[in-house]
Design an enzyme around this catalytic site. Sequence first.
Site, short mmCIF file in Angstrom:
data_model
loop_
_atom_site.label_atom_id
_atom_site.label_comp_id
_atom_site.label_asym_id
_atom_site.label_seq_id
_atom_site.Cartn_x
_atom_site.Cartn_y
_atom_site.Cartn_z
N THR A 31 38.46 43.99 18.28
CA THR A 31 38.95 43.29 19.46
C THR A 31 37.91 43.37 20.57
OG1 THR A 31 41.26 43.70 18.90
CG2 THR A 31 40.75 43.27 21.21
N TYR A 188 50.35 47.84 14.70
CA TYR A 188 50.85 46.54 15.13
C TYR A 188 52.05 46.13 14.28
CZ TYR A 188 46.71 46.63 18.04
OH TYR A 188 45.77 47.00 18.96
N ARG A 235 44.56 44.30 5.76
CA ARG A 235 44.07 45.58 6.28
C ARG A 235 45.26 46.50 6.50
NH1 ARG A 235 40.52 47.69 11.48
NH2 ARG A 235 38.81 48.47 10.20
N ALA A 304 37.01 51.70 5.48
CA ALA A 304 36.47 51.69 6.83
C ALA A 304 36.93 52.95 7.55
CB ALA A 304 36.93 50.44 7.59
N GLY A 305 36.19 53.30 8.61
CA GLY A 305 36.60 54.42 9.43
C GLY A 305 35.58 55.53 9.49
N GLY A 327 32.32 49.04 12.23
CA GLY A 327 32.71 48.48 13.51
C GLY A 327 31.71 48.77 14.59
N ARG A 328 31.83 49.95 15.23
CA ARG A 328 30.98 50.28 16.38
C ARG A 328 29.49 50.21 16.06
NH1 ARG A 328 35.41 53.98 16.54
NH2 ARG A 328 34.22 55.38 15.21
#
Length: 387
Positions: A31, A188, A235, A304-305, A327-328
């Site tokens: 996001t 979510y 996901r 992921a993670g 991600g980052r």
Amino acid sequence: MEGQREQIHLLTPYKMGNFQLAHRIVLAPMTRFRSYNSVPQPHAILYYSQRTTNGGFLIAEATAISQAAQGFKDTPGIWSKEHIYAWKPIVEAVHAKGGIFFCQLWHPGMGSDQSFESNIGHPPVSSTDKPCSPFIDTTTGEVLPEFLPPQRLKPEEITEIVNDFRGAARNAMEAGFDGVEIHGANGYLIDQFLKDQVNDRSDEYGGSLENRCKFALQVVEAVAKEIGADRVGIRLSPFSNYMDSADSDPEALGLYMAKSLNKYGILYCHMIESRAEDTQDETDQWSDGLVPMKQAFNGTFIAAGGYDRENGNNAIAQERAELIGYGRLFLANPDLPKRFELDAPLNKYHRDTFYTGDPIVGYTDYPFIKDVTNENEYHEERLTFDV
């Protein structure tokens, strides 16, 4: 040196269904709060094209399936013709560089910031009517944001949301995306049904593990029928506790979902490591918690993670996953596959610019490297793009 390069398992080709990938490094959905008034902007053309390689796989940021699902300001949507037209040039830029691009379909449920004007009159919804704990900035103690008590969805309303996912998937294909990822993670809406610490229902969508997974699997079935199972991923984060969405037996939840997804023949399952719950940064901690899920699922498995170059490479080599989501690191290093290839230094990401909404700073201004003469010579470059 060449022999060493051949051992970079992250850079080996992989056939994901009908998609031929050149490497195993995936741009994870992140996001970014830069789609003003829910409309994807031209600056996203540069952002995504910067991170595209020929044969690379990218997953777009969480994208709202309906106006009622627009839980945060300046996150993109895919429910209208305006959104379809706005996404098209972004998708085309990724395709022009040979990338494969999926749209992540999102309904935040009770994890919605209701403070912005476009969502006034749309109370958040969930599996429950219990309010979600507010986000608290651990540095300042500031509450960010406070969530309103949700409305407990009725069965017929759940059916409407399933249809919203179906329509959003159809719109994503019209926008040119190669497929969609259903967002069933991170606390979510779908996750709020999956987890027994938040789902307190006593009807067909609550109680047993099978009942709690029913909504998620209905969405998978509807989307797969709409656009084809070979263009659908999901996901999941069975170990997470975001938005108060924790489960008493995450291993059983993840395994049940992995096995159940096989019925629909979807392309991939994208799961978040349990260790990602314990750190905000990359870590050399290792967890084999996803291995049973990976072994149970018949399609491509993405993990992921907290992955870096070394443990991501090991995960591929040890067949703990087929692909690794970043991600980052991918945010701060738009040329991440090249840096991994050369074992080059990485840019540091700047957490304070993650969600500012600036169209450049913390978005498209991270520098590239360029291999000019040999592996030990790096030069910075910045892409330019006419929009």
